[in-house]
Structure formats: C-alpha cells, structure tokens
Design an enzyme around this catalytic site. Structure first.
Site, PDB file in Angstrom:
ATOM      1  N   ARG A 192     -10.309   0.092  13.783  1.00  0.00           N
ATOM      2  CA  ARG A 192      -9.821   0.883  12.648  1.00  0.00           C
ATOM      3  C   ARG A 192      -8.645   1.780  13.019  1.00  0.00           C
ATOM      4  O   ARG A 192      -7.965   2.327  12.146  1.00  0.00           O
ATOM      5  CB  ARG A 192     -10.936   1.759  12.087  1.00  0.00           C
TER       6      ARG A 192
ATOM      7  N   LYS B 156       2.027 -12.905  10.971  1.00  0.00           N
ATOM      8  CA  LYS B 156       1.120 -13.029  12.128  1.00  0.00           C
ATOM      9  C   LYS B 156       1.894 -12.823  13.414  1.00  0.00           C
ATOM     10  O   LYS B 156       1.460 -12.100  14.296  1.00  0.00           O
ATOM     11  CB  LYS B 156       0.459 -14.421  12.188  1.00  0.00           C
TER      12      LYS B 156
ATOM     13  N   GLU C 232       3.222 -15.661   5.751  1.00  0.00           N
ATOM     14  CA  GLU C 232       2.032 -15.316   6.537  1.00  0.00           C
ATOM     15  C   GLU C 232       2.237 -15.664   8.020  1.00  0.00           C
ATOM     16  O   GLU C 232       1.851 -14.895   8.898  1.00  0.00           O
ATOM     17  CB  GLU C 232       0.807 -16.043   5.944  1.00  0.00           C
TER      18      GLU C 232
ATOM     19  N   LYS D  71      -6.858  -1.943  11.010  1.00  0.00           N
ATOM     20  CA  LYS D  71      -7.476  -3.010  10.235  1.00  0.00           C
ATOM     21  C   LYS D  71      -7.722  -2.593   8.787  1.00  0.00           C
ATOM     22  O   LYS D  71      -7.587  -3.383   7.875  1.00  0.00           O
ATOM     23  CB  LYS D  71      -8.814  -3.367  10.912  1.00  0.00           C
TER      24      LYS D  71
ATOM     25  N   TRP E 126      -6.151   6.905  14.033  1.00  0.00           N
ATOM     26  CA  TRP E 126      -4.884   6.273  13.689  1.00  0.00           C
ATOM     27  C   TRP E 126      -4.052   7.398  13.088  1.00  0.00           C
ATOM     28  O   TRP E 126      -4.336   7.864  11.991  1.00  0.00           O
ATOM     29  CB  TRP E 126      -5.113   5.140  12.684  1.00  0.00           C
TER      30      TRP E 126
ATOM     31  N   CYS F 213      -8.966   5.177  11.199  1.00  0.00           N
ATOM     32  CA  CYS F 213      -9.832   6.126  11.886  1.00  0.00           C
ATOM     33  C   CYS F 213     -11.284   5.671  11.764  1.00  0.00           C
ATOM     34  O   CYS F 213     -11.747   5.295  10.697  1.00  0.00           O
ATOM     35  CB  CYS F 213      -9.736   7.536  11.347  1.00  0.00           C
TER      36      CYS F 213
ATOM     37  N   GLU G  62       3.249  -9.096  13.883  1.00  0.00           N
ATOM     38  CA  GLU G  62       2.288  -8.012  14.082  1.00  0.00           C
ATOM     39  C   GLU G  62       1.618  -8.051  15.454  1.00  0.00           C
ATOM     40  O   GLU G  62       1.272  -7.011  15.979  1.00  0.00           O
ATOM     41  CB  GLU G  62       1.267  -7.897  12.938  1.00  0.00           C
TER      42      GLU G  62
ATOM     43  N   HIS H 253      21.144 -18.624   1.326  1.00  0.00           N
ATOM     44  CA  HIS H 253      21.694 -17.394   0.750  1.00  0.00           C
ATOM     45  C   HIS H 253      21.662 -16.228   1.727  1.00  0.00           C
ATOM     46  O   HIS H 253      21.631 -15.083   1.317  1.00  0.00           O
ATOM     47  CB  HIS H 253      20.936 -17.047  -0.542  1.00  0.00           C
TER      48      HIS H 253
ATOM     49  N   ASN I 112     -11.528  11.094   8.401  1.00  0.00           N
ATOM     50  CA  ASN I 112     -10.687   9.938   8.104  1.00  0.00           C
ATOM     51  C   ASN I 112     -10.125  10.156   6.713  1.00  0.00           C
ATOM     52  O   ASN I 112     -10.890  10.404   5.783  1.00  0.00           O
ATOM     53  CB  ASN I 112     -11.549   8.659   8.161  1.00  0.00           C
ATOM     54  N   GLY I 113      -8.800  10.097   6.569  1.00  0.00           N
ATOM     55  CA  GLY I 113      -8.199  10.328   5.254  1.00  0.00           C
ATOM     56  C   GLY I 113      -7.038  11.292   5.399  1.00  0.00           C
ATOM     57  O   GLY I 113      -6.559  11.545   6.501  1.00  0.00           O
TER      58      GLY I 113
HETATM   59  C1  G6P Z   1      -3.880  -4.090   7.099  1.00  0.00           C
HETATM   60  C2  G6P Z   1      -4.457  -5.182   7.969  1.00  0.00           C
HETATM   61  C3  G6P Z   1      -4.094  -6.541   7.401  1.00  0.00           C
HETATM   62  C4  G6P Z   1      -4.550  -6.656   5.958  1.00  0.00           C
HETATM   63  C5  G6P Z   1      -4.025  -5.510   5.104  1.00  0.00           C
HETATM   64  C6  G6P Z   1      -4.729  -5.462   3.753  1.00  0.00           C
HETATM   65  O1  G6P Z   1      -2.498  -4.096   7.184  1.00  0.00           O
HETATM   66  O2  G6P Z   1      -3.972  -5.058   9.292  1.00  0.00           O
HETATM   67  O3  G6P Z   1      -4.726  -7.552   8.173  1.00  0.00           O
HETATM   68  O4  G6P Z   1      -4.106  -7.864   5.428  1.00  0.00           O
HETATM   69  O5  G6P Z   1      -4.290  -4.246   5.735  1.00  0.00           O
HETATM   70  O6  G6P Z   1      -6.079  -5.190   3.973  1.00  0.00           O
HETATM   71  P1  G6P Z   1      -7.257  -5.611   3.018  1.00  0.00           P
HETATM   72  O7  G6P Z   1      -8.486  -5.115   3.717  1.00  0.00           O
HETATM   73  O8  G6P Z   1      -7.014  -4.900   1.723  1.00  0.00           O
HETATM   74  O9  G6P Z   1      -7.241  -7.081   2.875  1.00  0.00           O
END
Ligand code: G6P
Length: 614
Positions: free
Chosen positions: A27, A491, A487, A609, A75, A2, A494, A510, A101-102
């Site tokens: 956000r 990527k 990773e 984010k 969000w 948010c 997502e 396995h 937000n929260g």
């Molecule tokens: C969200 C973001 C990711 C990030 C993760 C942890 O899921 O979309 O890109 O890696 O949070 O966020 P941080 O700000 O703690 O690295």
C-alpha cells in the site's frame, strides 16, 4: 495508500504488527513505524524512512515489549519520506500516538491555531495535527480520549483511517474512518485493526468493516463499541472472512507480480464460474438480473476508473458498444469528478476498481449518484467502499492482487465487462444467438490459451535482456488492441522506469513516428482481426524508419512476423477476446525487463497499490 495495523490483547504486539506491516507494504513503502505501550506504561515509538525491513533494523536490540501497539507503512503525501515524517506521530504530552491514512485538508489552519496555543510540531505531516488536536480537545475541555476523538474529528475536513493509543490506557485503541478503509479483527480477548484483512487472517476470520464516519472503541476483554461522528451508537456487524493465507503469500514465485501473471488461467475461470452456460450460450449475472429494467433502459453507460482499470474500461466500451449498441463513455475518474459532466437519471455509471478504494473513483460515483444515475461496480475486493457505494455490481473473484502493477485484475475486469455485455445483448436482442454462442464457447477456452502463452515465458525472459538499454518504448495497437498498447506501455514504465507510450497505430503518423530510429523498440500488437491489413501497413512504416519491431501475432502469421525483429505468437481467438491473450506476453515482457534492470517489481518507486488519496 499507507498501511495501518493495530493490536491489543494477550500476546506481544510487536511481532504481530511487523508481520502485518509486511503484508500491507504493497500500500506504500517509503517509511515505516511502530508505537507500543510496554508493561511500564511507557510509549515506545520507533520509525524510519525506508521499508519494513529497515524498521526492523532500527528496532533491533531495543525494548519491543507490550501487548498494545500500532504500526504504519507510509506513502508520503505531506512532507518527504523521512524518519520524522514517518508515522506514528505523538502528542505534545507524549501520551498519545496515532497512525493515519488519508489527507487532513484543513491541516494548515488547524496547525496554525494549535501553534498559537503553544503546541509544537516536529513533522511536516497533516497527521501530526490530528493527534495534537485530540490532545487539545482533552486538555481544553477536561475530557477523556473517548470524548475527545469524535470532537476532534468533527473539526477535521478530509479523509482518514486512523488509530490512536494512549499510554495511560493500555489494552485500548480507538479507530475511526472516513474515506479510507479500516477493519477490525475480533479474536478471543484480542482485537486487530488493519487497512485490509491480510495482517489478521491467520489470527481470526471474524471482522467488522468500519463504515464511513464511524469510530470504534476497542478494549480487550470488552465488547466492541461503535458510534458515528454525531456520537449515535451503532451496532457492530461481524462478518466472516473468506480469505486463505496462501492467497496472500508468494508461494514458490520470486515476486507477487509473477505469481499473479501465472494465476490468470485460474483467476479467469473464477471470474466466469457459475456465470456461463455454454449449452445455451448465455450468461447469468445476478447484478444484472436483479436490476434488469434499470440496466436495459440505460441510454448511456459511463465507465469511471483509473490506471489499469481505466484501460479495461476502454476495452469494455468497445465490447459493450459492439454487443449492445448502447453508447459508452470512458472517463478518468479524476477528470470526471472535477469537470461539469452531464449526468442524467438514464445513465448507468460503471465504476471499475480492483481495490474498490480508489478515492477519485469513489468521488466520481458519489457525483453520479447525486445526479440520479444508476451505479454499477466491478470490484475485486469484497465489501470495499466502491462495492458498497454502488447500487449493484459484479465482483471479479480473483483473490488478493498484491503486486503493484495490476495483471490478473485487468484480465478479470475485461472478462467481467464481456460477461456484462453478453448478458445485456441477450436481453436486448442486439446480437445473433449464433455469435453469442461462439463468444461464450470461446471464453471457456481462453484460460487454456493463456496457459499456452505462459509456457513461452523463458523466451520472453531471454529477449527482455536485449532491451535493457532502451530509454523509450513505443506500443502500437488498433481496435480492441489499442487499449492493450496503453496497458503494455503502462506495465513497462511503472516497473522498469523506461519511458513508454501507447498509441493507436494509425495515430503514429501524427507525431510519435518522429521518434522512431534504429534505437527505438516498437511493440506492435497485431493479431489477426478486422484491422489486420491496416496494422501491417503501420508495421511497414516503422520498418522503413528502422525501428526495432517486437510483434504480438496470431499463431501461423506470416506477414507481420516477416517484418519483425522479434515476435510472440498467441493462439487464434475472437477479435473482442484477443486482449485477454495479447496482454499476457506484454505483462511478461515488462516483468522481465524490470528484473533484468534490477528493479523492485512488486514495489516500484513512488507507486502504491491502493490510491486512497485524490
Ligand atoms: C494504482 C495501482 C494500479 C491501479 C490503479 C487503479 O495506480 O497501482 O495498479 O490500476 O491504482 O486502482 P483500482 O484499485 O481502482 O483498480
């Protein structure tokens, strides 16, 4: 999660708020809304499901006058994304509006009590409870909004960054925070409130970061007043913002993600700047120098992180253990905080977070701090909650990362962990000088090697088109490149919504091997390293089952290349630094597959984010 923005001053609020929302849209972006107090002291509220541009369409042609207003991009937590659940929410008497937000954890019991008292609720949100509670405090105690806000917040359990306006008090806003970030921009006879600095950077460089449980009374033409939840007066500390407009704009790139991938040669240099001495082969990190004894005497490091930062932590484990011989555990913050972990005062907990606001990582730190552990933060956002909650740490210094899929933050986190391990190893004498020199020298070369990989972007874009059919992807890696398999898979899933799994290559036998057939793309990260022969065997196993092999190999490689359907070369480097190179083609591959499938790569569905709720 948010985005919050507010304005009061001499200008028209609406354009400032809309521009601010667009900057904060990373956000959360399932609905958006704005509330304004117009010149006739009417409260105008417009909100809609969808993005900020949908809000603009809704507002088109309507009254948007007024010099005080608040706006929100959501969000969803409580209640699906809908026009009604979108913020701002308005009080029973229609005088007050709030953005939040929260999560208000006790909202159900509060809602029940307020409904019994005759208050009506329109939405399913926890936020609406907040504004009704504030009105209830005003009505039942016959007090002003300023008195009612702290009283109401003392009855609330949970997290909030919130801003309230009152149509009977144009020119004023009240903002409060607990657990979610909020800052106030101080201009000439005007104030801004925002979740981060991006909406206000072009108007002022003076900001006050609200601290936990602080409430700010913001009235244009008057000095800022801050109290804490117990109503004790606090002194606002005005800081200077170090952020430029170009850092938060896309420039000539089609997406922030693309811009951020291509920024990596520069951002890696920024993360190392002033910290490497190539002549001496040493690393200087002030966070380590200032807390030398505490860090060198650590019996164990516990890395807490989420998402991509957790993957960086896994590479950190391999590096720190190899260089310093100190044991390292890597924990998902959300698991760590709720199991009963053994934490001792001899532990050093390293929190890794791009945003510095991730709720679970913040809570994990709090738990570790209470148990006496020393807290070290690796954050990107300066002054963020995690940076402030740790005893010391290192910033990654890469500027804002806006694309939801983390790219440049990841490589900077891995670089910072490498610097940290080198610096500790030097003090501990756990590495030969020769090896340390070799790694420090090689680190200097990594940015140029990344540039070289980026030149191959058009080939990756072309190949990506071949794989839009895929419904699943498997990523395999070993050793330092096992976290890169995780990773790479993250990527892809997502931003393209293709299901992808990362596995340690040998574990494939396995279970995941059962999935392999001629339809299954298997990305194998196989640079020349100690494990090379082992991974060649794994590639053979995939080949024997007709999987489509896409490999990441070191320049000049023969064996894996011969077995692959497609391959990307990366320059040769030290094994421990190879993740910094091997991740680049995987970022590009995910990006281009997502684009080929028509996805919104900067704002993929359901994601945010900065995850400020647990
Ligand atoms: C969200 C973001 C990711 C990030 C993760 C942890 O899921 O979309 O890109 O890696 O949070 O966020 P941080 O700000 O703690 O690295």
């Amino acid at each position: 999660m948010c985005g919050i923005v507010g304005y009061t001053g001499g200008r028209q609020a609406y354009p400032i708020l809309i521009k601010g929302l667009k900057r904060l849209e990373y956000r959360g972006y399932d609905s958006a809304g704005v509330a304004l107090i117009n010149d006739s002291s009417e409260l105008l509220v417009y909100k809609t499901k969808g993005k900020v541009k949908d809000l603009e369409n809704v507002v088109e042609g309507k009254d948007t006058g007024g010099c005080t207003g608040i706006a929100h991009t959501r969000w969803a937590t409580h209640g699906e994304p809908s026009d009604i659940n979108a913020h701002p929410h308005v009080s029973e008497n229609c005088n007050l509006a709030v953005i939040h937000n929260g999560i208000i954890e006790n909202y159900l019991s509060l809602k029940k009590e307020l409904m019994n008292l005759g208050y009506h609720f329109k939405s399913e949100t926890d936020t609406e409870v907040l504004i009704q509670l504030i009105q209830y405090m005003m009505d039942s105690h016959g007090i002003s909004l300023e008195e009612a806000v702290p009283l109401a917040l003392r009855n609330v359990i949970g997290a909030y960054a919130m801003v309230v306006i009152d149509r009977t008090r144009p020119g004023s806003m009240i903002a409060a925070r607990k657990g979610s970030p909020l800052l106030i921009g101080v201009g000439e006879d005007e104030y801004f409130v925002a979740s981060d600095a991006s909406p206000i950077i072009e108007y002022t460089d003076k900001v006050v970061y609200l601290d936990e449980e602080q409430i700010a009374f913001i009235t244009c033409g008057e000095p800022l007043r801050i109290i804490d939840l117990k109503e004790v007066k606090q002194t606002p500390v005005v800081c200077k913002l170090e952020l430029s407009l170009s850092e938060i704009e896309k420039g000539n790139y089609p997406h922030f993600m693309m811009k951020e991938i291509f920024e990596q040669p520069r951002t890696l240099k920024a993360s190392m700047q002033g910290r490497l001495n190539t002549e001496l082969g040493t690393v200087k990190l002030s966070g380590i120098i200032d807390n030398r004894d505490r860090l060198l005497n650590a019996k164990r490091f516990i890395i807490c992180a989420c998402g991509t930062s957790w993957h960086a932590g896994l590479i950190g484990k391999y590096i720190i253990e190899e260089f310093t011989r100190i044991p390292v555990e890597v924990e998902y913050s959300s698991e760590f905080r709720y199991r009963k972990p053994v934490i001792t005062p001899d532990d050093v907990v390293i929190a890794i977070s791009q945003s510095g606001e991730t709720a679970d990582t913040l809570a994990a730190l709090q738990l570790a701090g209470e148990a006496g552990a020393f807290l070290f933060g690796i954050c990107n956002v300066v002054g963020s909650s995690i940076a402030r909650a740790t005893n010391t740490g290192c910033y990654t210094h890469i500027g804002p990362e806006i694309g939801v899929a983390s790219t440049k933050a990841f490589t900077a986190q891995v670089t910072t962990l490498t610097l940290m391990a080198l610096s500790l190893a030097e003090e501990l004498g756990t590495m030969t000088e020769e090896r340390r020199h070799a790694i420090v020298n090689e680190l200097q070369l990594i940015p140029d090697k990344i540039s070289k990989i980026l030149e191959h972007d058009p080939e990756i874009a072309e190949l990506a088109k071949t794989f839009t059919y895929a419904r699943n992807f498997l990523y395999l890696g070993r050793g330092y490149n096992y976290p890169i398999a995780l990773e790479g898979a993250l990527k892809l899933k997502e931003i393209s919504y293709i299901h992808a799994e990362g596995y340690p290559a040998a574990e494939m036998k396995h279970g995941p091997i059962a999935l392999i057939d001629e339809e299954m793309p298997v990305v194998v990260i196989a640079p020349k390293s100690g494990n090379y022969d082992k991974i060649v065997s794994n590639v053979q196993e995939v080949k024997a089952r007709k999987g489509k092999i896409i490999s990441i190999v070191t320049e000049g490689d023969e064996d894996v290349r011969r077995l692959s359907d497609h391959y990307f070369e990366i320059p040769d480097t030290e094994d421990c630094l190879s993740p910094l190179l091997s991740v680049i083609p995987l970022q590009l591959l995910a990006y281009h597959i997502a684009i080929a499938k028509g996805r919104d790569v900067d704002q993929p569905r359901n994601l945010a984010k900065s995850v400020t709720v647990e």
